[in-house]
Motif scaffolding. Structure first.
Motif, short mmCIF file in Angstrom:
data_model
loop_
_atom_site.label_atom_id
_atom_site.label_comp_id
_atom_site.label_asym_id
_atom_site.label_seq_id
_atom_site.Cartn_x
_atom_site.Cartn_y
_atom_site.Cartn_z
N GLN A 1 0.83 -1.20 0.00
CA GLN A 1 0.00 0.00 0.00
C GLN A 1 0.87 1.26 0.00
O GLN A 1 0.60 2.21 -0.75
N ARG A 2 1.92 1.27 0.83
CA ARG A 2 2.82 2.42 0.87
C ARG A 2 3.51 2.61 -0.47
O ARG A 2 3.71 3.75 -0.93
N THR A 3 3.89 1.51 -1.11
CA THR A 3 4.55 1.59 -2.42
C THR A 3 3.61 2.17 -3.47
O THR A 3 4.00 3.03 -4.27
N ILE A 4 2.36 1.72 -3.45
CA ILE A 4 1.38 2.21 -4.41
C ILE A 4 1.12 3.70 -4.20
O ILE A 4 1.03 4.49 -5.16
N GLU A 5 1.01 4.12 -2.94
CA GLU A 5 0.78 5.53 -2.64
C GLU A 5 1.96 6.38 -3.11
O GLU A 5 1.77 7.48 -3.65
N ALA A 6 3.18 5.86 -2.91
CA ALA A 6 4.37 6.60 -3.36
C ALA A 6 4.42 6.69 -4.87
O ALA A 6 4.74 7.75 -5.44
N LEU A 7 4.10 5.60 -5.56
CA LEU A 7 4.13 5.60 -7.02
C LEU A 7 3.07 6.54 -7.59
O LEU A 7 3.29 7.15 -8.64
N ALA A 8 1.95 6.64 -6.92
CA ALA A 8 0.88 7.51 -7.40
C ALA A 8 1.27 8.98 -7.35
O ALA A 8 0.70 9.80 -8.07
N ASP A 9 2.23 9.33 -6.50
CA ASP A 9 2.65 10.72 -6.34
C ASP A 9 4.04 10.99 -6.92
O ASP A 9 4.58 12.08 -6.73
N THR A 10 4.63 10.01 -7.60
CA THR A 10 6.01 10.14 -8.06
C THR A 10 6.10 9.98 -9.58
O THR A 10 5.45 9.11 -10.15
N ASP A 11 6.90 10.82 -10.20
CA ASP A 11 7.15 10.69 -11.64
C ASP A 11 8.04 9.47 -11.87
O ASP A 11 9.11 9.35 -11.25
N TYR A 12 7.64 8.59 -12.75
CA TYR A 12 8.32 7.30 -12.90
C TYR A 12 9.69 7.44 -13.54
O TYR A 12 10.55 6.56 -13.38
N VAL A 13 9.96 8.52 -14.26
CA VAL A 13 11.27 8.69 -14.93
C VAL A 13 12.29 9.32 -14.01
O VAL A 13 13.42 8.84 -13.87
N THR A 14 11.89 10.40 -13.32
CA THR A 14 12.85 11.19 -12.55
C THR A 14 12.87 10.86 -11.06
O THR A 14 13.87 11.11 -10.39
N GLY A 15 11.76 10.35 -10.53
CA GLY A 15 11.70 10.08 -9.11
C GLY A 15 11.25 11.27 -8.28
O GLY A 15 11.05 11.14 -7.06
N VAL A 16 11.09 12.45 -8.90
CA VAL A 16 10.56 13.61 -8.17
C VAL A 16 9.04 13.53 -8.17
O VAL A 16 8.44 12.68 -8.82
N MET A 17 8.40 14.43 -7.44
CA MET A 17 6.94 14.39 -7.37
C MET A 17 6.33 14.71 -8.73
O MET A 17 6.92 15.44 -9.54
N ASN A 18 5.16 14.17 -8.98
CA ASN A 18 4.46 14.42 -10.24
C ASN A 18 3.50 15.59 -10.09
O ASN A 18 3.38 16.20 -9.01
N ALA A 19 2.78 15.90 -11.16
CA ALA A 19 1.87 17.04 -11.15
C ALA A 19 0.76 16.87 -10.12
O ALA A 19 0.33 17.84 -9.49
N ARG A 20 0.30 15.66 -9.94
CA ARG A 20 -0.80 15.39 -8.99
C ARG A 20 -0.41 15.79 -7.57
O ARG A 20 -1.15 16.50 -6.89
N ARG A 21 0.75 15.34 -7.15
CA ARG A 21 1.20 15.67 -5.80
C ARG A 21 1.58 17.15 -5.69
O ARG A 21 1.32 17.80 -4.68
N PHE A 22 2.20 17.68 -6.74
CA PHE A 22 2.63 19.08 -6.71
C PHE A 22 1.43 20.02 -6.59
O PHE A 22 1.49 21.02 -5.88
N ASN A 23 0.34 19.70 -7.28
CA ASN A 23 -0.85 20.55 -7.21
C ASN A 23 -1.43 20.58 -5.79
O ASN A 23 -1.91 21.61 -5.33
N ARG A 24 -1.37 19.43 -5.10
CA ARG A 24 -1.83 19.40 -3.71
C ARG A 24 -0.93 20.26 -2.83
O ARG A 24 -1.41 21.00 -1.97
N LEU A 25 0.38 20.15 -3.05
CA LEU A 25 1.33 20.94 -2.28
C LEU A 25 1.15 22.43 -2.56
O LEU A 25 1.21 23.25 -1.64
N LEU A 26 0.93 22.77 -3.82
CA LEU A 26 0.73 24.16 -4.20
C LEU A 26 -0.53 24.73 -3.57
O LEU A 26 -0.53 25.87 -3.09
#
Length: 255
Positions: free
Chosen positions: A124-149
């Motif tokens: 579950q933790r892995t899935i949650e991390a993958l859902a918020d992480t860009d698969y190429v770079t490992g940084v956060m993706n747009a979905r997580r960034f929009n929440r943070l913004l």
């Protein structure tokens, strides 16, 4: 200023750690009390009723909310508690080995359940991390960034504190894919993301929005501070890429 923001971030981390420690103590103490209660019930009812499945409640809760090793301890304690209650309840077996066999079977069952719950929690933790992480770079993706913004925007409105949002993209990036292949392009994108992470502060955030587009969030930073940081970033990236990709440049906009 930034010092106050950084200090507040450190305090938030300490408070989070303290909360997690108190939460772990709560689940451990609750599990110990429940195992003890089940042991007393097992002793009082003898072999007329079976309460083995109820031991899974403290085992599951401890494994999920604390950690796997603690769950193993509760599993072993549950098996021992059941064995002691069964022994003092005066359960009569035809052969003494049956007593030890039943104990081992219950211990094996409890340990198996503990392992499965730990693996489920890990997944579950892995899935949650993958859902918020860009698969190429490992940084956060747009979905997580929009929440943070959104969180930072609400914080800025409430406390009247400044922050800066920067949009950055690579110019002529298509030439990298056309001339060297998409794998080389992915490696370049990954390299850019890692360099951006190294150049910003620990309280800042970087995200890949898609393609060759990145976003940077600078809490507690106004125009003057960010102009200095972005100038440093662009010069650093230009220096890093001038040999391999001299045609790649950067465009950035800030608000």
């Amino acid at each position: 200023g930034f010092t106050d923001w950084y200090t507040q971030e450190q305090m938030n981390k300490m408070l989070t750690k303290t909360f997690e420690e108190r939460s772990s103590k709560f689940w451990i103490l609750s599990s110990l009390m429940l195992v003890s209660f089940l042991g007393l019930v097992d002793y009082a009812t003898g072999n007329e009723f079976s309460f083995s499945l109820f031991y899974l409640i403290p085992i599951a809760s401890t494994t999920w909310h604390v950690k796997f090793k603690t769950g193993l301890f509760i599993a072993a304690l549950s098996a021992i508690t059941w064995a002691v209650a069964d022994f003092f309840a005066g359960t009569d077996y035809r052969q003494p080995i049956i007593y030890f066999w039943n104990t081992l079977i219950r211990l094996g069952f409890f340990v198996t359940v503990t392992y499965l719950i730990a693996e489920l929690h890990k997944s579950q933790r892995t899935i949650e991390a993958l859902a918020d992480t860009d698969y190429v770079t490992g940084v956060m993706n747009a979905r997580r960034f929009n929440r943070l913004l959104e969180h930072e925007l609400n914080r800025s409105r409430r406390y009247k504190r400044p922050f800066t949002l920067v949009y950055l993209d690579l110019d002529n990036f298509k030439q990298v894919n056309d001339n060297f292949g998409h794998n080389e392009g992915d490696q370049l994108i990954k390299f850019i993301a890692e360099e951006l992470k190294c150049q910003i502060r620990s309280t800042d955030a970087v995200a890949r929005l898609g393609g060759d587009e990145f976003a940077l969030l600078f809490p507690e930073a106004g125009r003057n501070e960010v102009e200095v940081i972005m100038s440093k970033i662009q010069n650093h990236l230009k220096e890093k890429l001038c040999r391999s990709y001299p045609f790649v440049t950067f465009s950035a906009g800030a608000v």
